[in-house]
Write an enzyme that holds these catalytic residues in place. Sequence first.
Site, PDB file in Angstrom:
ATOM      1  N   LYS A 107      72.294  34.937  -8.193  1.00 20.35           N
ATOM      2  CA  LYS A 107      73.684  35.402  -8.103  1.00 20.35           C
ATOM      3  C   LYS A 107      74.665  34.238  -7.964  1.00 20.35           C
ATOM      4  O   LYS A 107      75.864  34.421  -8.147  1.00 20.35           O
ATOM      5  CB  LYS A 107      73.853  36.394  -6.954  1.00 20.35           C
ATOM      6  CG  LYS A 107      73.157  37.719  -7.216  1.00 20.35           C
ATOM      7  CD  LYS A 107      73.488  38.737  -6.135  1.00 20.35           C
ATOM      8  CE  LYS A 107      72.859  40.083  -6.432  1.00 20.35           C
ATOM      9  NZ  LYS A 107      71.408  40.099  -6.098  1.00 20.35           N
TER      10      LYS A 107
HETATM   11  C1  LIG Z   1      70.595  41.027  -6.821  1.00 19.95           C
HETATM   12  C2  LIG Z   1      69.146  40.714  -6.924  1.00 19.95           C
HETATM   13  C3  LIG Z   1      68.308  41.359  -7.843  1.00 19.95           C
HETATM   14  C4  LIG Z   1      68.793  42.490  -8.720  1.00 19.95           C
HETATM   15  O1  LIG Z   1      69.680  42.047  -9.712  1.00 19.95           O
HETATM   16  P1  LIG Z   1      70.587  43.114 -10.507  1.00 19.95           P
HETATM   17  O2  LIG Z   1      71.472  42.281 -11.361  1.00 19.95           O
HETATM   18  O3  LIG Z   1      71.350  43.876  -9.465  1.00 19.95           O
HETATM   19  O4  LIG Z   1      69.678  43.983 -11.274  1.00 19.95           O
HETATM   20  C5  LIG Z   1      66.983  40.948  -7.941  1.00 19.95           C
HETATM   21  N1  LIG Z   1      66.493  39.976  -7.154  1.00 19.95           N
HETATM   22  C6  LIG Z   1      67.264  39.331  -6.241  1.00 19.95           C
HETATM   23  C7  LIG Z   1      66.654  38.285  -5.397  1.00 19.95           C
HETATM   24  C8  LIG Z   1      68.609  39.672  -6.097  1.00 19.95           C
HETATM   25  O5  LIG Z   1      69.363  39.040  -5.185  1.00 19.95           O
END
Ligand SMILES: *Cc1c(COP(=O)(O)O)cnc(C)c1O
Length: 437
Positions: A107
């Site tokens: 993210k």
């Molecule tokens: C946010 C997150 C996900 C999921 O990602 P999406 O884009 O919401 O599908 C998977 N793994 C981790 C570690 C995350 O922080």
Amino acid sequence: MKYYSTNKQAPLASLEEAVVKGLAGDKGLYMPEHIRPLDKDTISGLKNKSFHEIACTAAQAFFGEDIEPETLDAIVRDTLSFETPVVPVRDNIYSLELFHGPTLAFKDVGGRFMARLLGYFIKKEGLKQVNVLVATSGDTGSAVANGFLGVPGIHVYVLYPKGKVSPIQECQFTTLGQNITALEVDGTFDDCQALVKSAFMDEELNRHMKLTSANSINVARFLPQSFYYFNAYAQLDKIGKADQLIVSVPSGNFGNITAGLFAHRMGLPIKRFVAANNRNDVFLEYLHTGVYTPRPSVPTIANAMDVGDPSNFARILDLYGKNGNPHAEISQLISGYRFTDEEIGATMKQVYNETGYVLDPHGACGYQALIDNKLAPNETGLFLETAHPTKFKGTVDKILDADIEIPAKLKAFMQGEKQSVGMEKDFETFKSYLLAQ
Ligand SMILES: *Cc1c(COP(=O)(O)O)cnc(C)c1O
């Protein structure tokens, strides 16, 4: 470029409007009007380019009409100050490590890009202060807070449930200070999310201050995630492994996989996608039945994927809905798998014992989905390792019976002093607090 709403009931928006508003007025998600394909020569030439150059090529296709090249180049450079390496795990299975950014999760890419893009618009237009409200169960808050740290004209309020995020996650957004305020809510994650939603709908509050959201509904957060799909392809192409590529994505709100689907639509030769879920499996059910039934989420050890109504599902439907039968197209391109906590743990243990590779609970879903998908000998599997295992150290250590080392970056956060404001879960208290800011 204009952006339309997936609900088709709101006027077209400029990039700036789409980024500042987040969600369209009709509660739909913004989609770019055009997805410009890259030609074959550009794609086969990716292997000779740096990550920065690759990301600029993709960024140009989306944002080139709205932002001059030098500015876009600088935004991309600031965003991607870290690598996203492709690492072999076994046979023809590779891990795309997306955890080398400041908060050790994928993210960071979207969080940093959105912060810089919004900062650019605020400066250019002389907008009054924009306030980002973000509810988090852990990872989103840290990536968004760190992405926006020190960006002029923006204040971030991170709402998190008291006692329900891990100490490592908590220190990543409570120790920052400056333009970041952590609100420790006496309630659950759902309470935090409800407070944020009520705030967006409250007229008096919206007259008082400009509010926006920074989760993956925002185009500036999810689109830049397509950059590392192009880069991963380039890395595999360099070693002759990109011909028959299967990509597996641990999914919650489906923003990450949607960015991959955009890359595919732009011509990136990915043969099929695999959506890996924990017990929150409404998408898998959709693949099997053609019916989408949101449900309340259930807690799992891969908690960043505990989502019962994935917000980006609307974007996936829109991408494949044009010929009238989205389900047929979607289920042909994407396979789905779901894993219980026990299965996730068993995968982590097996991979660690057999290869020494430490998976985090989310990446473990991605890896196991590739195994269950039974790759043909000429196919290459790539799973997205979405977070560094130490972000979930308690769980990982217990499962592996190990004591995995905390990276220096994370230790630095843990030395900072926690600063947070206690908050009741009722909206009136939250509203009075914001009105007093
Ligand atoms: C946010 C997150 C996900 C999921 O990602 P999406 O884009 O919401 O599908 C998977 N793994 C981790 C570690 C995350 O922080």
